[in-house]
Design a protein around this motif. Structure first.
Motif, PDB file in Angstrom:
ATOM      1  N   ALA A   7      11.388  11.447  -3.408  1.00  0.00           N
ATOM      2  CA  ALA A   7      10.709  10.273  -3.951  1.00  0.00           C
ATOM      3  C   ALA A   7      11.537   9.009  -3.719  1.00  0.00           C
ATOM      4  CB  ALA A   7      10.437  10.470  -5.445  1.00  0.00           C
ATOM      5  N   ALA A   8      12.849   9.113  -3.907  1.00  0.00           N
ATOM      6  CA  ALA A   8      13.731   7.967  -3.670  1.00  0.00           C
ATOM      7  C   ALA A   8      13.703   7.544  -2.205  1.00  0.00           C
ATOM      8  CB  ALA A   8      15.158   8.314  -4.096  1.00  0.00           C
ATOM      9  N   PHE A   9      13.648   8.526  -1.311  1.00  0.00           N
ATOM     10  CA  PHE A   9      13.582   8.222   0.116  1.00  0.00           C
ATOM     11  C   PHE A   9      12.283   7.481   0.447  1.00  0.00           C
ATOM     12  CE2 PHE A   9      12.207   9.705   4.402  1.00  0.00           C
ATOM     13  CZ  PHE A   9      13.163   9.045   5.151  1.00  0.00           C
ATOM     14  N   GLY A  10      11.163   7.936  -0.110  1.00  0.00           N
ATOM     15  CA  GLY A  10       9.890   7.266   0.142  1.00  0.00           C
ATOM     16  C   GLY A  10       9.880   5.835  -0.362  1.00  0.00           C
ATOM     17  N   LEU A  11      10.404   5.602  -1.556  1.00  0.00           N
ATOM     18  CA  LEU A  11      10.466   4.242  -2.093  1.00  0.00           C
ATOM     19  C   LEU A  11      11.370   3.364  -1.233  1.00  0.00           C
ATOM     20  CD1 LEU A  11      10.726   4.993  -5.915  1.00  0.00           C
ATOM     21  CD2 LEU A  11       8.806   3.908  -4.743  1.00  0.00           C
ATOM     22  N   THR A  12      12.476   3.912  -0.761  1.00  0.00           N
ATOM     23  CA  THR A  12      13.388   3.138   0.080  1.00  0.00           C
ATOM     24  C   THR A  12      12.721   2.745   1.392  1.00  0.00           C
ATOM     25  OG1 THR A  12      15.286   4.289  -0.879  1.00  0.00           O
ATOM     26  CG2 THR A  12      15.645   3.130   1.196  1.00  0.00           C
ATOM     27  N   PHE A  63       0.834  -1.205   0.000  1.00  0.00           N
ATOM     28  CA  PHE A  63       0.000   0.000   0.000  1.00  0.00           C
ATOM     29  C   PHE A  63       0.869   1.255   0.000  1.00  0.00           C
ATOM     30  CE2 PHE A  63      -1.627   3.267   2.971  1.00  0.00           C
ATOM     31  CZ  PHE A  63      -2.665   3.770   2.200  1.00  0.00           C
ATOM     32  N   PHE A  64       1.927   1.264   0.794  1.00  0.00           N
ATOM     33  CA  PHE A  64       2.838   2.415   0.811  1.00  0.00           C
ATOM     34  C   PHE A  64       3.479   2.627  -0.557  1.00  0.00           C
ATOM     35  CE2 PHE A  64       3.497   1.373   5.550  1.00  0.00           C
ATOM     36  CZ  PHE A  64       2.405   2.152   5.903  1.00  0.00           C
ATOM     37  N   VAL A  96      12.162  -1.123   2.522  1.00  0.00           N
ATOM     38  CA  VAL A  96      12.712  -1.606   3.801  1.00  0.00           C
ATOM     39  C   VAL A  96      11.605  -2.221   4.650  1.00  0.00           C
ATOM     40  CG1 VAL A  96      13.712  -0.842   5.995  1.00  0.00           C
ATOM     41  CG2 VAL A  96      14.711  -0.069   3.834  1.00  0.00           C
ATOM     42  N   TRP A  97      10.462  -1.571   4.695  1.00  0.00           N
ATOM     43  CA  TRP A  97       9.313  -2.104   5.452  1.00  0.00           C
ATOM     44  C   TRP A  97       8.953  -3.499   4.945  1.00  0.00           C
ATOM     45  CZ3 TRP A  97       5.569   0.216   9.005  1.00  0.00           C
ATOM     46  CH2 TRP A  97       4.425  -0.567   9.186  1.00  0.00           C
ATOM     47  N   ILE A  98       8.819  -3.642   3.623  1.00  0.00           N
ATOM     48  CA  ILE A  98       8.437  -4.930   3.034  1.00  0.00           C
ATOM     49  C   ILE A  98       9.498  -5.988   3.327  1.00  0.00           C
ATOM     50  CG2 ILE A  98       7.970  -6.141   0.865  1.00  0.00           C
ATOM     51  CD1 ILE A  98       6.867  -3.497  -0.229  1.00  0.00           C
ATOM     52  N   TYR A  99      10.772  -5.620   3.214  1.00  0.00           N
ATOM     53  CA  TYR A  99      11.847  -6.586   3.450  1.00  0.00           C
ATOM     54  C   TYR A  99      11.832  -7.096   4.886  1.00  0.00           C
ATOM     55  CZ  TYR A  99      16.576  -8.475   3.874  1.00  0.00           C
ATOM     56  OH  TYR A  99      17.650  -9.303   4.116  1.00  0.00           O
ATOM     57  N   VAL A 100      11.655  -6.189   5.844  1.00  0.00           N
ATOM     58  CA  VAL A 100      11.626  -6.602   7.257  1.00  0.00           C
ATOM     59  C   VAL A 100      10.443  -7.524   7.521  1.00  0.00           C
ATOM     60  CG1 VAL A 100      11.336  -5.775   9.622  1.00  0.00           C
ATOM     61  CG2 VAL A 100      12.881  -4.567   8.063  1.00  0.00           C
ATOM     62  N   GLU A 101       9.265  -7.158   7.008  1.00  0.00           N
ATOM     63  CA  GLU A 101       8.084  -8.012   7.200  1.00  0.00           C
ATOM     64  C   GLU A 101       8.255  -9.349   6.491  1.00  0.00           C
ATOM     65  OE1 GLU A 101       5.595  -7.542   9.212  1.00  0.00           O
ATOM     66  OE2 GLU A 101       6.424  -5.608   9.858  1.00  0.00           O
ATOM     67  N   MET A 102       8.931  -9.351   5.359  1.00  0.00           N
ATOM     68  CA  MET A 102       9.178 -10.600   4.638  1.00  0.00           C
ATOM     69  C   MET A 102      10.107 -11.500   5.441  1.00  0.00           C
ATOM     70  SD  MET A 102       8.135 -11.889   1.692  1.00  0.00           S
ATOM     71  CE  MET A 102       7.732 -10.448   0.693  1.00  0.00           C
ATOM     72  N   PHE A 155       4.058   5.672  -5.765  1.00  0.00           N
ATOM     73  CA  PHE A 155       3.886   5.776  -7.215  1.00  0.00           C
ATOM     74  C   PHE A 155       2.983   6.960  -7.570  1.00  0.00           C
ATOM     75  CE2 PHE A 155       4.389   0.885  -7.370  1.00  0.00           C
ATOM     76  CZ  PHE A 155       5.761   1.004  -7.297  1.00  0.00           C
ATOM     77  N   ALA A 156       1.890   7.114  -6.819  1.00  0.00           N
ATOM     78  CA  ALA A 156       0.965   8.212  -7.097  1.00  0.00           C
ATOM     79  C   ALA A 156       1.616   9.564  -6.826  1.00  0.00           C
ATOM     80  CB  ALA A 156      -0.301   8.050  -6.252  1.00  0.00           C
ATOM     81  N   ALA A 157       2.388   9.659  -5.740  1.00  0.00           N
ATOM     82  CA  ALA A 157       3.050  10.924  -5.408  1.00  0.00           C
ATOM     83  C   ALA A 157       4.085  11.294  -6.473  1.00  0.00           C
ATOM     84  CB  ALA A 157       3.710  10.814  -4.039  1.00  0.00           C
ATOM     85  N   ILE A 158       4.823  10.305  -6.958  1.00  0.00           N
ATOM     86  CA  ILE A 158       5.815  10.564  -8.008  1.00  0.00           C
ATOM     87  C   ILE A 158       5.129  11.028  -9.283  1.00  0.00           C
ATOM     88  CG2 ILE A 158       7.515   9.449  -9.512  1.00  0.00           C
ATOM     89  CD1 ILE A 158       8.190   7.634  -7.092  1.00  0.00           C
TER      90      ILE A 158
END
Length: 303
Positions: A277-282, A252-253, A286-292, A258-261
């Motif tokens: 934008a790069a900071f937001g994607l990072t 969702f993030f 990171v969130w997805i990787y930790v949850e994964m 994508f919409a903000a960019i």
């Protein structure tokens, strides 16, 4: 309509009441002159009020422009985003690549340099990364050095944690990386094909779920650290459900990113905003990787 984006909502931007190029201003006749008379009648340039502009003068020491030269100037391509200093998709891709490469390099350093089960430096780097991330998030101006510092600290912490988990569950690192890449690719395809549309209602519901999720995780952490109570949110069947919800929130993030960019590029945001934008994607990755990592660790807990 005023945009909610602070980049585009500054006073006087893109409005007729800013007085730019004469829009929103009124011409008053010269003092003592009757209304409707030519205000430039006394000008040595006659009735042309722009004749004294340098753009209306012939080049000094040169011949007047020919018809072919005028046609060539008229047919020349207009200045693109690169020439005007506006943000483009290529800028976002380049800055995101730089940020992720910094994160991966720092993670590799922690992987090969730190001894096994050294959580002290990992926790310290993670806490500092959190502080730097908060500063970047609330800072009005974009700071590329701070963004790269965050990436380095976060990468160092993730590298140390991943090394410990990979020692206990061999292969979990590559599984988490592939899972994160799969989520990113799926969300990008879904967004570009219109299967996911970022609407105000979609955003409100997602943010509400995210706030509830973060609050629940904070309660679980406090209960575990202070009272030694295990709510079972990171183990067993309930832990799997929580892990899937966490990954879903990361996706969702990404859709919000994508919409903000897309909106920033459409509104002609400054080129430097590509770092934000790069900071937001990072952050989302990171969130997805930790949850994964957490989900795979739970699924492989019986190995």
């Amino acid at each position: 309509m005023r945009s909610s984006n602070p980049v585009f909502s500054r006073e006087g931007s893109f409005t007729r009441d800013s007085g730019y190029a004469g829009f929103g201003t009124t011409q008053t006749p010269p003092a003592g002159g009757p209304s409707g008379t030519n205000p430039y009648g006394n000008s040595p340039y006659g009735n042309n009020p722009y004749a004294n502009s340098p753009y209306a003068q012939q080049p000094q020491g040169g011949a007047p422009l020919t018809d072919e030269q005028l046609v060539e100037m008229y047919n020349a391509p207009s200045a693109g985003p690169l020439a005007t200093g506006r943000m483009t998709l290529d800028d976002v891709v380049a800055r995101t690549a730089m940020t992720l490469l910094t994160l991966v390099a720092a993670g590799g350093l922690a992987w090969f340099a730190l001894p096994d089960r050294n959580f002290g430096l990992a926790i310290g780097a993670s806490l500092i990364a959190f502080v730097v991330g908060m500063v970047v998030s609330f800072k009005r101006s974009v700071s590329p050095p701070l963004i790269l510092l965050y990436a380095a600290l976060e990468g160092f912490a993730l590298g140390a944690i991943t090394k410990v988990l990979n020692a206990a569950l061999p292969g979990i690192a590559i599984q988490a990386v592939l899972g994160t890449a799969a989520v990113f690719a799926a969300m990008l395809i879904a967004y570009k094909t219109g299967r996911i549309r970022v609407t105000p209602r979609y955003t409100r519901i997602g943010i509400a779920i995210a706030m509830g999720f973060v609050l629940l995780m904070l309660v679980n952490m406090v209960a575990s650290m202070v009272f030694g109570a295990d709510m079972g949110l990171r183990s067993g069947p309930l832990g799997i459900v929580v892990g899937l919800v966490g990954i879903g929130l990361g996706a969702f993030f990404l859709s919000l990113d994508f919409a903000a960019i897309e909106e920033a590029i459409a509104h002609g945001a400054p080129q430097k905003e590509s770092w934000r934008a790069a900071f937001g994607l990072t952050l989302s990755l990171v969130w997805i990787y930790v949850e994964m990592l957490r989900l795979i660790a739970i699924l492989r807990g019986d190995d």
